[in-house]
Design a protein around this motif. Sequence first.
Motif, PDB file in Angstrom:
ATOM      1  N   ILE A 264       0.827  -1.207   0.000  1.00  0.00           N
ATOM      2  CA  ILE A 264       0.000   0.000   0.000  1.00  0.00           C
ATOM      3  C   ILE A 264       0.861   1.256   0.000  1.00  0.00           C
ATOM      4  N   LYS A 265       1.805   1.348   0.926  1.00  0.00           N
ATOM      5  CA  LYS A 265       2.570   2.589   1.091  1.00  0.00           C
ATOM      6  C   LYS A 265       3.664   2.773   0.037  1.00  0.00           C
ATOM      7  N   THR A 266       4.034   1.696  -0.636  1.00  0.00           N
ATOM      8  CA  THR A 266       5.108   1.812  -1.626  1.00  0.00           C
ATOM      9  C   THR A 266       4.648   1.402  -3.021  1.00  0.00           C
ATOM     10  N   LEU A 267       4.203   0.152  -3.160  1.00  0.00           N
ATOM     11  CA  LEU A 267       3.893  -0.370  -4.493  1.00  0.00           C
ATOM     12  C   LEU A 267       2.737   0.376  -5.148  1.00  0.00           C
ATOM     13  N   PHE A 268       1.555   0.326  -4.532  1.00  0.00           N
ATOM     14  CA  PHE A 268       0.388   0.957  -5.156  1.00  0.00           C
ATOM     15  C   PHE A 268       0.440   2.480  -5.068  1.00  0.00           C
ATOM     16  N   GLN A 269       0.967   2.999  -3.971  1.00  0.00           N
ATOM     17  CA  GLN A 269       1.060   4.451  -3.851  1.00  0.00           C
ATOM     18  C   GLN A 269       2.039   5.012  -4.886  1.00  0.00           C
ATOM     19  N   GLY A 270       3.161   4.296  -5.092  1.00  0.00           N
ATOM     20  CA  GLY A 270       4.116   4.727  -6.099  1.00  0.00           C
ATOM     21  C   GLY A 270       3.526   4.652  -7.497  1.00  0.00           C
ATOM     22  N   GLU A 271       2.802   3.577  -7.781  1.00  0.00           N
ATOM     23  CA  GLU A 271       2.170   3.436  -9.092  1.00  0.00           C
ATOM     24  C   GLU A 271       1.099   4.496  -9.316  1.00  0.00           C
ATOM     25  N   LYS A 272       0.376   4.811  -8.257  1.00  0.00           N
ATOM     26  CA  LYS A 272      -0.674   5.844  -8.383  1.00  0.00           C
ATOM     27  C   LYS A 272      -0.035   7.193  -8.709  1.00  0.00           C
ATOM     28  N   PHE A 273       1.042   7.522  -8.011  1.00  0.00           N
ATOM     29  CA  PHE A 273       1.727   8.785  -8.291  1.00  0.00           C
ATOM     30  C   PHE A 273       2.254   8.804  -9.721  1.00  0.00           C
ATOM     31  N   LEU A 274       2.890   7.710 -10.140  1.00  0.00           N
ATOM     32  CA  LEU A 274       3.463   7.625 -11.476  1.00  0.00           C
ATOM     33  C   LEU A 274       2.382   7.795 -12.543  1.00  0.00           C
ATOM     34  N   CYS A 275       1.286   7.070 -12.368  1.00  0.00           N
ATOM     35  CA  CYS A 275       0.190   7.116 -13.346  1.00  0.00           C
ATOM     36  C   CYS A 275      -0.446   8.507 -13.384  1.00  0.00           C
ATOM     37  N   ASP A 276      -0.678   9.086 -12.211  1.00  0.00           N
ATOM     38  CA  ASP A 276      -1.288  10.423 -12.154  1.00  0.00           C
ATOM     39  C   ASP A 276      -0.387  11.463 -12.799  1.00  0.00           C
ATOM     40  N   HIS A 277       0.916  11.319 -12.615  1.00  0.00           N
ATOM     41  CA  HIS A 277       1.848  12.311 -13.147  1.00  0.00           C
ATOM     42  C   HIS A 277       1.981  12.183 -14.660  1.00  0.00           C
ATOM     43  N   VAL A 278       2.172  10.958 -15.149  1.00  0.00           N
ATOM     44  CA  VAL A 278       2.361  10.752 -16.588  1.00  0.00           C
ATOM     45  C   VAL A 278       1.115  11.153 -17.368  1.00  0.00           C
ATOM     46  N   PHE A 279      -0.063  10.792 -16.858  1.00  0.00           N
ATOM     47  CA  PHE A 279      -1.308  11.054 -17.588  1.00  0.00           C
ATOM     48  C   PHE A 279      -2.128  12.166 -16.929  1.00  0.00           C
ATOM     49  N   SER A 280      -1.427  13.180 -16.433  1.00  0.00           N
ATOM     50  CA  SER A 280      -2.129  14.301 -15.800  1.00  0.00           C
ATOM     51  C   SER A 280      -3.042  15.028 -16.778  1.00  0.00           C
ATOM     52  N   ALA A 281      -2.806  14.849 -18.092  1.00  0.00           N
ATOM     53  CA  ALA A 281      -3.611  15.548 -19.108  1.00  0.00           C
ATOM     54  C   ALA A 281      -4.950  14.882 -19.349  1.00  0.00           C
TER      55      ALA A 281
END
Length: 642
Positions: A264-281
């Motif tokens: 939760i604190k690393t795997l999914f949270q990191g993926e959520k940040f990555l996905c939100d940042h890359v596809f912020s548009a």
Amino acid sequence: MAIIEIPKRETAPVMPRKTRASFFSFSKTLSAISSLSIPSLPYTPSHTFSETMMEENIENAESMITKWDPSDSSEVNFVSLFKENRKEGKEFIKCVKDLRRAMHFLVSEHSSSEKLVVAHKLMQTAMKRMEEDFYHILSENREQLDPESVSSWSSRVSQSSNSDVDEDVESDHEIWAVGKSISEVERLSMIALSDLKLIADCMISSGYGRECGKIYRLIRRSIVDEGLYSLGIEQYSSSQINRMNSEAFEHHIKNWQNAIQFAIKTLFQGEKFLCDHVFSASETIRESCFTYISKEGATNLFRFPELVAKSKRSPDRIFRLMDLYESISDLWPEIESIFSYESISAIKLQALSSLHKLGDTVQTIISEFETSIQKNSSRTPVPGGGIHPLTNSVMNYMSFLANYSRVLSEVATNLASPAKLPFPESYFDNPNNEDNPTSAVSVRLAWIILVLLCKLDNKAESYNDIALSYLFLANNLQFVVEKVRSTNLKFLLGEDWILKHERKVKLYAANYETNAWSTVFSSLPENLTAVSSPEMVKGCFRQFNSTFEEAYRKQTSWVVTDGKLRDEIKVSIARKLVPAYRVFYETHLATLSEEKNLEVLVRYSPDNLGNYLSDLFHETAASGSSSSSLSSSMSRASRCLP
């Protein structure tokens, strides 16, 4: 200006070059343009300043896009545009944006222009290049963009981002802002993330967001699946869990507790940040990508506690169930934040279902534990009135339960309230008072202890000696009180509960003393100093010797396990017995000065009585020196009696 609708293609990224040609082949055609009515005469525009600029944009884009045409490179010698020259990579993105503006202008002003056909072909080539670079950056930076690395610096990127920075340089600004506080590996990771975002923004604005998302989902899903596998997250069944022995069960529980923290604190949270940042548009692409990446793995992760809750129940498993409950409960704010999309609501529903099943099973085990106390049918008296095994096991269990008071309070919705439990009057001070801190958990635990004490009352009846039955009750209640005082139970039951039961211990001790020593106390005359004949004095000494020896012999095998209680009982007996005997002894000893066998008649001095009493209530008292001395004294006396 009107915005051109560029038809989308269906592609999927494939690693081998042989099949990548088909992967990157476009189904996007010029049908949208060919359907327009094109005049038979050549187009002879009357150039305006805007037209001139648009044509220049197309020419500049053609030069840049042709230079980096992906069809000119092979699998072996492919070089990422952004890895080779990030500055030129950004210039490439700028050319694509200018090309898109030119296409919008032509569609609006000159939809039949041949320049539009040229621009469309260039856009297809540019998007093919963007796809290849996007795929390459994701593949080449798997280690740099692992969730653990992303999680470690994602918060710093978020804190340093500036919404006023121009879109083209925003990511570089972020990297510069935190550059002094990150390592070289982190810096390279952030550069890769910046490039991915630039490409994704460009492809989304050009109508190719779906293709970009497919590549992203393919690569990042494998990273999440590998991460969960490395954490030991498996597909379990109820039968597998039921077949586990206690050692395997403990191992899997602890492994899951460690895994969920990281997941939760690393795997999914990191993926959520990555996905939100890359596809912020694009919120739509952002949600669809993260849903695809996380849904199956996260659902399986949260399914394990529910399977454990449904497995075979036993009192000792309750603590592992509460560990699982606590892990999910502690992480619930992160779970709600990370899995906030409607499309992955099933993950939160699974987590909630596991919480509810765990809570229900915990309540059931507590109820079954209470029933097991009530059904305990052992009638064998504990030697010497010591601590009953039931007392020991129940209080140890209760003290462990008290360590989970927060979990118990969360699952206490179905626990019986004070009004529903038939407590004796004033068992709690005003338990129904709204200002009273007594919680449902406190009341339930107090009730279980009361069930134990009632069962101990029944077991005390197994003793033939009423004094020993009271000593048994005093011993066991003292054990209960000390266990409460020395554990977290004291915070749940409160000081008033402790004081109330301490008074009851003293009452049991007093009842023991009365029944065990009353005949010894009454063997001395009420008026200790009254003048008596030698025969009456002899009779008093003989009666005292007899009653004291009988009481002492009987109690040499009795025990008081608590040192403080043991001392209090002995001091209380000594205070009543020794001073009275001393007065009688010192007053009447001279009356027997002519007695030939004085040592047989007056067997104990006042000081010796204290020594004998000091040896009582230890488990080894029967083998003590005073006991041996008493036996020797009684043996000599029997030989001298007529």
